[in-house]
Design a protein around this motif. Structure first.
Motif, PDB file in Angstrom:
ATOM      1  N   ARG A 131       0.845  -1.199   0.000  1.00 11.55           N
ATOM      2  CA  ARG A 131       0.000   0.000   0.000  1.00 11.55           C
ATOM      3  C   ARG A 131       0.876   1.242   0.000  1.00 11.55           C
ATOM      4  N   GLN A 132       0.887   1.919  -1.132  1.00 13.97           N
ATOM      5  CA  GLN A 132       1.670   3.141  -1.299  1.00 13.97           C
ATOM      6  C   GLN A 132       0.741   4.280  -1.703  1.00 13.97           C
ATOM      7  N   LYS A 133       1.128   5.506  -1.358  1.00  8.11           N
ATOM      8  CA  LYS A 133       0.237   6.643  -1.614  1.00  8.11           C
ATOM      9  C   LYS A 133      -0.058   6.813  -3.105  1.00  8.11           C
ATOM     10  N   GLU A 134       0.900   6.461  -3.961  1.00  6.11           N
ATOM     11  CA  GLU A 134       0.668   6.572  -5.398  1.00  6.11           C
ATOM     12  C   GLU A 134      -0.404   5.593  -5.878  1.00  6.11           C
ATOM     13  N   GLU A 184      -2.933   4.461  -3.859  1.00  4.33           N
ATOM     14  CA  GLU A 184      -4.108   4.572  -2.997  1.00  4.33           C
ATOM     15  C   GLU A 184      -5.422   4.721  -3.766  1.00  4.33           C
ATOM     16  N   HIS A 229       9.391   3.298  -4.993  1.00  6.07           N
ATOM     17  CA  HIS A 229       8.791   4.440  -4.295  1.00  6.07           C
ATOM     18  C   HIS A 229       9.523   4.740  -2.988  1.00  6.07           C
ATOM     19  N   GLU A 278      11.370   8.182  -1.941  1.00  9.91           N
ATOM     20  CA  GLU A 278      10.982   8.899  -0.727  1.00  9.91           C
ATOM     21  C   GLU A 278      12.168   9.115   0.210  1.00  9.91           C
TER      22      GLU A 278
END
Length: 246
Positions: A92-95, A97, A143, A147
């Motif tokens: 689960r990564q913000k990109e 989501e 990712h 980050e």
């Protein structure tokens, strides 16, 4: 009156049969191969695979398993017209989501820097020590490196397969960054002399059972509850022990 009662009984029976059929519906499960989290072997689908199948069964469904490369699986499930398609084990990564419906975490994934003859204990140390870091294309590892401030020339993306240890030994890059268990599996054959060393785990994520963006809320709820039950009753630990994870 008897006819009226009989009609009600028939309606109730038909409703029960219909509900049973709904719960036994077949769900398509896209499985990305990330040994030992997922395998593509009859009756043996890895830690995440076995847990997902157990949750699907407990929720009252059956599974149609589709094993394809990770990037293809992700692209397929996030299609605009795709409905009720499941995918595992997805970090689960913000990109990501907005592109999926996130059901429940099914496994924790540790990541590590692997290098020939040395190990690192932090992202800061890795940034300073490694000129080029190999990582699987399109994965959460990319990712995470972004980050953590790695420069673009430092990140060397390749397809996610077992050729990466040989590329590391051939000095195509200075270190490999990815799931610890997966790379250790690859090292068993690729590095019998144990020249490659692992650093401390860095950048862990919880990988999920996820669904396409368009996904039946009732199904999502049933599957999330099933995963929670399997965790609480010890089934998840039993599955992990089966693969010798801990």
């Amino acid at each position: 009156m008897k006819r009226f009662v009989h009609a009600i009984v028939v309606c109730l029976l038909l409703t029960a049969v219909s509900a049973g059929r709904t719960h036994a519906a077949e769900l398509t499960l896209y499985v990305m191969q990330v040994p030992p989290l997922t395998f593509n072997e009859p009756g043996r689908y890895g830690i995440a695979g076995d847990l997902a199948l157990a949750a699907i069964k407990r929720a009252g469904y059956t599974a149609k398993i589709v094993v394809v490369p990770a990037n293809r699986a992700m692209a397929t499930v996030q299609g605009d017209d795709v409905r009720d398609a499941l995918i595992i084990p997805l970090a689960r990564q913000k990109e990501r989501e907005p592109h999926y419906t996130w059901i429940a975490p099914i496994v924790k994934v540790d990541r590590t820097f692997f290098a020939v003859g040395r190990s690192v204990a932090s992202f800061d140390e890795a940034r300073a020590a490694f000129r080029v870091v190999g990582v699987a294309r399109g994965t959460a590892g990319v990712h995470i490196l972004n980050e953590q401030g790695f420069a673009k020339p430092q990140i060397y993306e390749i397809n996610d397969n077992d050729v990466s240890p040989r590329m590391l030994l051939a000095q195509r890059f200075d270190a490999w960054y990815g799931p610890t268990l997966q790379f250790r599996e690859w090292l068993r054959e690729a590095d019998p002399q144990h020249r490659i060393r692992a650093g401390v785990p860095l950048g862990a994520t919880f990988n999920y059972m996820a669904c396409s963006r368009i996904c039946d809320p009732a199904m999502v709820k049933r599957l999330a509850e099933a995963v929670d039950q399997l965790t609480r009753d010890g089934t998840a630990k039993t599955i992990e022990a089966r693969y010798g994870r801990m």
